[in-house]
Design a protein around this motif. Structure first.
Motif, PDB file in Angstrom:
ATOM      1  N   GLY A  85       2.505  18.565 -27.056  1.00  0.00           N
ATOM      2  CA  GLY A  85       1.629  18.301 -26.254  1.00  0.00           C
ATOM      3  C   GLY A  85       0.472  17.604 -26.654  1.00  0.00           C
ATOM      4  N   VAL A  86       0.319  17.403 -28.076  1.00  0.00           N
ATOM      5  CA  VAL A  86      -0.819  16.831 -28.765  1.00  0.00           C
ATOM      6  C   VAL A  86      -0.755  15.510 -28.359  1.00  0.00           C
ATOM      7  CG1 VAL A  86      -1.420  16.128 -31.156  1.00  0.00           C
ATOM      8  CG2 VAL A  86      -0.599  18.491 -30.867  1.00  0.00           C
ATOM      9  N   GLY A  87       0.272  14.674 -28.566  1.00  0.00           N
ATOM     10  CA  GLY A  87       0.301  13.098 -28.191  1.00  0.00           C
ATOM     11  C   GLY A  87      -0.200  13.090 -26.853  1.00  0.00           C
ATOM     12  N   SER A  88       0.393  13.738 -25.925  1.00  0.00           N
ATOM     13  CA  SER A  88       0.070  13.705 -24.584  1.00  0.00           C
ATOM     14  C   SER A  88      -1.560  13.894 -24.435  1.00  0.00           C
ATOM     15  CB  SER A  88       0.742  14.670 -23.596  1.00  0.00           C
ATOM     16  OG  SER A  88       2.259  14.409 -23.556  1.00  0.00           O
ATOM     17  N   ALA A  89      -2.000  14.863 -24.812  1.00  0.00           N
ATOM     18  CA  ALA A  89      -3.376  15.157 -24.780  1.00  0.00           C
ATOM     19  C   ALA A  89      -4.373  14.021 -25.408  1.00  0.00           C
ATOM     20  CB  ALA A  89      -3.551  16.498 -25.386  1.00  0.00           C
ATOM     21  N   LEU A  90      -3.934  13.330 -26.413  1.00  0.00           N
ATOM     22  CA  LEU A  90      -4.723  12.380 -26.902  1.00  0.00           C
ATOM     23  C   LEU A  90      -4.528  11.126 -26.324  1.00  0.00           C
ATOM     24  CD1 LEU A  90      -3.587  12.685 -30.819  1.00  0.00           C
ATOM     25  CD2 LEU A  90      -5.920  12.546 -29.987  1.00  0.00           C
ATOM     26  N   LEU A  91      -3.358  10.883 -25.781  1.00  0.00           N
ATOM     27  CA  LEU A  91      -3.218   9.679 -24.825  1.00  0.00           C
ATOM     28  C   LEU A  91      -4.023   9.851 -23.558  1.00  0.00           C
ATOM     29  CD1 LEU A  91      -1.615   7.133 -24.541  1.00  0.00           C
ATOM     30  CD2 LEU A  91       0.171   8.593 -23.313  1.00  0.00           C
ATOM     31  N   ASP A  92      -3.837  11.055 -22.820  1.00  0.00           N
ATOM     32  CA  ASP A  92      -4.785  11.247 -21.659  1.00  0.00           C
ATOM     33  C   ASP A  92      -6.175  11.177 -21.949  1.00  0.00           C
ATOM     34  OD1 ASP A  92      -2.561  11.541 -20.231  1.00  0.00           O
ATOM     35  OD2 ASP A  92      -2.779  13.914 -20.381  1.00  0.00           O
ATOM     36  N   TYR A  93      -6.735  11.781 -23.056  1.00  0.00           N
ATOM     37  CA  TYR A  93      -8.003  11.782 -23.458  1.00  0.00           C
ATOM     38  C   TYR A  93      -8.580  10.264 -23.552  1.00  0.00           C
ATOM     39  CZ  TYR A  93     -12.552  12.780 -26.135  1.00  0.00           C
ATOM     40  OH  TYR A  93     -13.846  12.967 -26.437  1.00  0.00           O
ATOM     41  N   CYS A  94      -7.945   9.481 -24.132  1.00  0.00           N
ATOM     42  CA  CYS A  94      -8.175   7.760 -24.387  1.00  0.00           C
ATOM     43  C   CYS A  94      -8.350   7.185 -23.204  1.00  0.00           C
ATOM     44  CB  CYS A  94      -7.357   7.202 -25.442  1.00  0.00           C
ATOM     45  SG  CYS A  94      -7.491   7.731 -27.198  1.00  0.00           S
ATOM     46  N   VAL A  95      -7.241   7.456 -22.249  1.00  0.00           N
ATOM     47  CA  VAL A  95      -7.321   6.868 -20.689  1.00  0.00           C
ATOM     48  C   VAL A  95      -8.364   7.473 -20.010  1.00  0.00           C
ATOM     49  CG1 VAL A  95      -6.085   6.942 -18.719  1.00  0.00           C
ATOM     50  CG2 VAL A  95      -4.847   6.525 -20.951  1.00  0.00           C
ATOM     51  N   ASN A  96      -8.459   8.702 -20.040  1.00  0.00           N
ATOM     52  CA  ASN A  96      -9.800   9.119 -19.360  1.00  0.00           C
ATOM     53  C   ASN A  96     -11.210   8.675 -19.819  1.00  0.00           C
ATOM     54  OD1 ASN A  96      -8.138  10.632 -17.673  1.00  0.00           O
ATOM     55  ND2 ASN A  96      -8.131  12.425 -18.902  1.00  0.00           N
ATOM     56  N   LEU A  97     -11.351   8.474 -21.099  1.00  0.00           N
ATOM     57  CA  LEU A  97     -12.546   7.922 -21.555  1.00  0.00           C
ATOM     58  C   LEU A  97     -12.688   6.622 -21.323  1.00  0.00           C
ATOM     59  CD1 LEU A  97     -14.978   8.997 -23.131  1.00  0.00           C
ATOM     60  CD2 LEU A  97     -13.635   8.180 -25.577  1.00  0.00           C
ATOM     61  N   PHE A  98     -11.697   5.726 -21.762  1.00  0.00           N
ATOM     62  CA  PHE A  98     -12.059   4.179 -21.654  1.00  0.00           C
ATOM     63  C   PHE A  98     -11.331   3.696 -20.291  1.00  0.00           C
ATOM     64  CE2 PHE A  98     -11.574   5.478 -26.083  1.00  0.00           C
ATOM     65  CZ  PHE A  98     -12.812   4.624 -26.552  1.00  0.00           C
ATOM     66  N   GLY A  99     -10.741   4.310 -19.573  1.00  0.00           N
ATOM     67  CA  GLY A  99     -10.251   3.797 -18.414  1.00  0.00           C
ATOM     68  C   GLY A  99      -9.032   2.836 -18.575  1.00  0.00           C
ATOM     69  N   LEU A 100      -8.592   2.621 -17.201  1.00  0.00           N
ATOM     70  CA  LEU A 100      -7.551   1.293 -17.179  1.00  0.00           C
ATOM     71  C   LEU A 100      -7.854   0.176 -16.628  1.00  0.00           C
ATOM     72  CD1 LEU A 100      -4.844   4.053 -15.546  1.00  0.00           C
ATOM     73  CD2 LEU A 100      -4.970   3.399 -18.150  1.00  0.00           C
ATOM     74  N   PRO A 101      -7.119  -0.802 -16.832  1.00  0.00           N
ATOM     75  CA  PRO A 101      -6.029  -0.946 -17.517  1.00  0.00           C
ATOM     76  C   PRO A 101      -6.018  -0.924 -19.081  1.00  0.00           C
ATOM     77  CG  PRO A 101      -6.680  -3.225 -16.998  1.00  0.00           C
ATOM     78  CD  PRO A 101      -7.592  -2.230 -16.138  1.00  0.00           C
ATOM     79  N   MET A 102      -5.175  -0.348 -19.666  1.00  0.00           N
ATOM     80  CA  MET A 102      -5.093  -0.291 -21.213  1.00  0.00           C
ATOM     81  C   MET A 102      -3.609  -0.797 -21.849  1.00  0.00           C
ATOM     82  SD  MET A 102      -5.754   3.274 -23.440  1.00  0.00           S
ATOM     83  CE  MET A 102      -7.639   3.131 -23.390  1.00  0.00           C
ATOM     84  N   THR A 103      -3.862  -1.147 -23.101  1.00  0.00           N
ATOM     85  CA  THR A 103      -2.706  -1.590 -23.648  1.00  0.00           C
ATOM     86  C   THR A 103      -2.412  -1.156 -24.883  1.00  0.00           C
ATOM     87  OG1 THR A 103      -3.781  -3.454 -24.541  1.00  0.00           O
ATOM     88  CG2 THR A 103      -2.677  -4.025 -22.389  1.00  0.00           C
ATOM     89  N   LEU A 104      -1.234  -1.206 -25.272  1.00  0.00           N
ATOM     90  CA  LEU A 104      -0.712  -0.578 -26.736  1.00  0.00           C
ATOM     91  C   LEU A 104       0.624  -1.455 -26.991  1.00  0.00           C
ATOM     92  CD1 LEU A 104       1.857   1.445 -26.582  1.00  0.00           C
ATOM     93  CD2 LEU A 104       0.213   3.029 -25.348  1.00  0.00           C
ATOM     94  N   LYS A 105       1.019  -1.515 -28.730  1.00  0.00           N
ATOM     95  CA  LYS A 105       1.926  -1.909 -28.858  1.00  0.00           C
ATOM     96  C   LYS A 105       2.764  -0.901 -29.535  1.00  0.00           C
ATOM     97  CE  LYS A 105       0.392  -6.532 -30.350  1.00  0.00           C
ATOM     98  NZ  LYS A 105      -0.025  -7.341 -31.210  1.00  0.00           N
ATOM     99  N   CYS A 106       4.227  -0.905 -29.339  1.00  0.00           N
ATOM    100  CA  CYS A 106       5.146   0.056 -29.769  1.00  0.00           C
ATOM    101  C   CYS A 106       6.228  -0.548 -30.512  1.00  0.00           C
ATOM    102  CB  CYS A 106       5.422   0.963 -28.755  1.00  0.00           C
ATOM    103  SG  CYS A 106       6.524   2.489 -29.548  1.00  0.00           S
ATOM    104  N   ILE A 107       6.711  -0.388 -31.572  1.00  0.00           N
ATOM    105  CA  ILE A 107       7.839  -0.898 -32.296  1.00  0.00           C
ATOM    106  C   ILE A 107       9.141  -0.569 -31.359  1.00  0.00           C
ATOM    107  CG2 ILE A 107       9.317  -0.923 -34.229  1.00  0.00           C
ATOM    108  CD1 ILE A 107       6.833  -0.460 -35.798  1.00  0.00           C
ATOM    109  N   LYS A 108       9.926  -1.468 -30.994  1.00  0.00           N
ATOM    110  CA  LYS A 108      11.104  -1.327 -30.174  1.00  0.00           C
ATOM    111  C   LYS A 108      12.092  -0.145 -30.908  1.00  0.00           C
ATOM    112  CE  LYS A 108      15.093  -3.844 -28.240  1.00  0.00           C
ATOM    113  NZ  LYS A 108      15.523  -5.040 -28.024  1.00  0.00           N
ATOM    114  N   ALA A 109      12.130  -0.230 -32.080  1.00  0.00           N
ATOM    115  CA  ALA A 109      12.959   0.580 -32.830  1.00  0.00           C
ATOM    116  C   ALA A 109      12.647   1.945 -32.862  1.00  0.00           C
ATOM    117  CB  ALA A 109      13.105   0.189 -34.272  1.00  0.00           C
ATOM    118  N   ASN A 110      11.152   2.121 -32.408  1.00  0.00           N
ATOM    119  CA  ASN A 110      10.773   3.651 -32.038  1.00  0.00           C
ATOM    120  C   ASN A 110      10.984   3.995 -30.692  1.00  0.00           C
ATOM    121  OD1 ASN A 110       9.323   5.943 -32.509  1.00  0.00           O
ATOM    122  ND2 ASN A 110       7.452   5.056 -33.150  1.00  0.00           N
ATOM    123  N   VAL A 111      12.210   4.247 -30.682  1.00  0.00           N
ATOM    124  CA  VAL A 111      12.879   4.699 -29.276  1.00  0.00           C
ATOM    125  C   VAL A 111      11.965   5.871 -28.664  1.00  0.00           C
ATOM    126  CG1 VAL A 111      14.776   5.341 -27.994  1.00  0.00           C
ATOM    127  CG2 VAL A 111      14.812   3.526 -29.622  1.00  0.00           C
TER     128      VAL A 111
END
Length: 142
Positions: A85-111
């Protein structure tokens, strides 16, 4: 599990974040076999707002946001705290603090990471290639 807290990072903690960054990237196996010295890590996060998660005063992960573009640049969780739940909590924290829309990049190989973001409502806006390989540009709008 003890309660998790998330707060702005203390500058004195940056070396610990650099170590976590290197450990998570090496353990993941989707990144080039390189580690970052503190000076290189400082350049990678320069100008970003950083937040750290802790459980029982131990750093469990961190996130950084490039505020001008509302871009989540980094989200790393210590391997021993992944899938707790750590990643989910950090993700939610950032979305709640900065709002949407938000973007990110993720390496395709990191399935696993791609699945994680998609499970949290992010969708692929663009496919491209960069120095670390093919990646997806994700966006979350709602």
């Amino acid at each position: 599990m003890p309660e998790m807290t998330i707060e702005a990072v203390n500058q004195a903690e940056l070396p610990k974040l650099c170590n976590l960054f290197n450990l998570a990237r090496v353990k993941n196996g989707c990144f080039p076999d390189e580690t970052f010295e503190m000076a290189e890590f400082a350049q990678v996060i320069e100008g970003e707002r950083l937040f750290v998660s802790r459980i029982a005063n131990k750093i469990t992960g961190f996130a950084s946001v490039w505020e001008p573009d509302n871009f989540l640049h980094h989200l790393y969780v210590s391997p021993q705290y992944q899938r707790q739940g750590v990643g989910s909590a950090l993700l939610d924290y950032c979305v709640n603090l900065f709002g949407l829309p938000m973007t990110l990049k993720c390496i395709k190989a990191n399935v696993a990471a791609c699945d994680f973001y998609e499970k949290h409502g992010w969708h692929i806006a663009e496919k491209a290639e960069g120095p670390e390989g093919k990646y997806f540009l994700y966006i979350r709008e709602t």
